[in-house]
Design a protein around this motif. Structure first.
Motif, short mmCIF file in Angstrom:
data_model
loop_
_atom_site.label_atom_id
_atom_site.label_comp_id
_atom_site.label_asym_id
_atom_site.label_seq_id
_atom_site.Cartn_x
_atom_site.Cartn_y
_atom_site.Cartn_z
N UNK A 85 -20.45 149.98 -5.17
CA UNK A 85 -19.93 148.67 -5.90
C UNK A 85 -19.78 149.12 -7.29
N UNK A 86 -20.74 149.88 -7.75
CA UNK A 86 -20.79 150.17 -9.28
C UNK A 86 -19.41 151.29 -9.52
N UNK A 87 -19.44 152.21 -8.51
CA UNK A 87 -18.34 153.22 -8.56
C UNK A 87 -17.10 152.79 -8.76
N UNK A 88 -16.81 151.84 -7.81
CA UNK A 88 -15.45 151.07 -7.75
C UNK A 88 -15.30 150.09 -8.88
N UNK A 130 -20.06 147.89 3.06
CA UNK A 130 -18.71 148.14 2.61
C UNK A 130 -18.44 147.25 1.23
N UNK A 131 -17.66 147.82 0.44
CA UNK A 131 -17.36 146.97 -1.00
C UNK A 131 -16.06 146.16 -0.47
N UNK A 132 -16.08 144.87 -1.05
CA UNK A 132 -14.95 144.11 -1.17
C UNK A 132 -14.59 143.70 -2.45
N UNK A 133 -13.47 144.01 -2.86
CA UNK A 133 -12.90 143.73 -4.17
C UNK A 133 -12.10 142.54 -4.33
N UNK A 134 -12.44 141.60 -4.95
CA UNK A 134 -11.48 140.25 -4.90
C UNK A 134 -11.05 139.67 -6.50
#
Length: 363
Positions: free
Chosen positions: A182-185, A353-357
């Protein structure tokens, strides 16, 4: 052939005599009653039961069968969607296996957890599942291990949903790795200045998620100042209070707040709105868990997805797949061997898994 006389099972009469109380008092102290038992008597009865290794026999039929077709599920807080989603998976998988689930709430108290395990042993469930983060300062850990090993020694199965810290089958969640990604994204979206709201530093889930997030930022030479990391209750209200503390300190230089759970992030969103700050526009917010609620809040929350119902299903699958295992791994009574036996038990890691909103738009 061993001709030594068999020792009669310990009865409630034996416990009452050992504790120096009446049979009725012993029964109320161990089996629960609307009539309260004075704490000094309850303590004496519980201590006597422990000395005699007495377990309440709540069902003669269960004794005859060696157990019931029930699953005992212990969760920290059933009002938290994280635990209710796991419980849904446990219940559905149990129903498919012809099992019935009973549930108890520990309220994140290790002492209460231990009392519930002792009580549930007397109900002789087929499976016992303990869902919830462990603490790095558990004073009751040795006693808990002993109770659960005694339960497994009589044919029961134990599965944890937490960190793989104890000598039992475990469904472990990749908290640190999920937070790191998450931090990377988020850095990839252009964020550079962060604050964080976490739970108690002794709570392993909060610790792992915060540390993973910090490690992910460190890969880009980004740090969060210590004063921008607020430790509070691992609840919605804790998230509200944490954001309020950050607001009182001043957030002019902060671009994004990371909360180590979604319920804390939801509380933080409310605190920001009350202060006239628009989440997702004036400041970004991210959480962890991907509980159903965060898809419907405004703005929808960026988070780390855990397949929570699958976690519950997997716990049941592990419990049933290990039935009949006669190894001594989970039955050792020497708690000094915990570290060795942990590596010998089943450790199922659940990927995140990362979920970006919309709560973390690109900068």
């Amino acid at each position: 052939m061993d001709n030594a006389p068999r020792k009669a099972p310990v009865t409630l009469h034996d416990v009452a005599r050992e504790a120096g109380v009446s049979l009725a008092t012993a029964s109320r102290a161990l089996n629960g009653s609307e009539r309260k038992v004075h704490e000094s008597y309850r303590t004496r009865v519980v201590a006597a039961a422990a000395r005699l290794n007495y377990t309440p026999n709540l069902s003669a039929q269960a004794v005859a069968k060696g157990g019931t077709n029930t699953v005992a599920l212990l969760v920290a807080d059933i009002a938290d969607p994280y635990f209710s989603s796991i419980a849904a998976g446990v219940i559905r998988a149990s129903e498919e296996a012809g099992l019935v689930v009973t549930m108890a709430v520990t309220e994140r108290s290790t002492a209460r957890e231990l009392e519930l395990v002792r009580a549930l042993r007397g109900q002789r469930p087929r499976v016992m599942i303990l869902a919830g983060s462990r603490s790095s300062t558990e004073s009751d850990q040795d006693a808990l291990i002993s109770e659960l090993q005694a339960f497994e020694a009589t044919g029961g199965r134990v599965v944890f949903v937490s960190q793989h810290e104890l000598p039992f089958e475990t469904v472990a969640i990749e908290n640190a790795e999920g937070a790191k990604q998450l931090a990377r994204d988020l850095v990839g979206l252009g964020y550079r200045r962060f604050a964080a709201i976490t739970g108690s530093r002794t709570l392993l889930t909060a610790r792992d998620r915060l540390n993973g997030f910090l490690e992910g930022l460190a890969e880009s030479d980004i740090e969060i100042p210590e004063e921008r990391i607020v430790a509070t209750e691992f609840t919605r209200d804790g998230g509200f209070d944490g954001a309020t503390t950050l607001l009182e300190q001043g957030l002019d230089d902060t671009e994004l707040i990371f909360a180590v759970s979604d319920v804390m992030a939801v509380g933080a969103l409310s605190a920001l709105r009350e202060a006239g700050i628009v989440p997702g526009e004036d400041i970004a917010v991210a959480g962890f868990d991907d509980i159903p609620t965060v898809r419907d809040v405004t703005p929808p929350l960026s988070t780390v997805h855990i397949p929570l119902e699958e976690v519950g299903r997997r716990a049941i699958a592990i419990a049933l797949s290990t039935e009949g295992d006669t190894t001594d791994t989970a039955k050792t009574t020497d708690t000094t061997t915990v570290n060795a036996t942990v590596n010998a038990t089943v450790n199922t890691a659940v990927k995140t898994t990362v979920v970006l909103r919309d709560s973390t738009p690109s900068r």
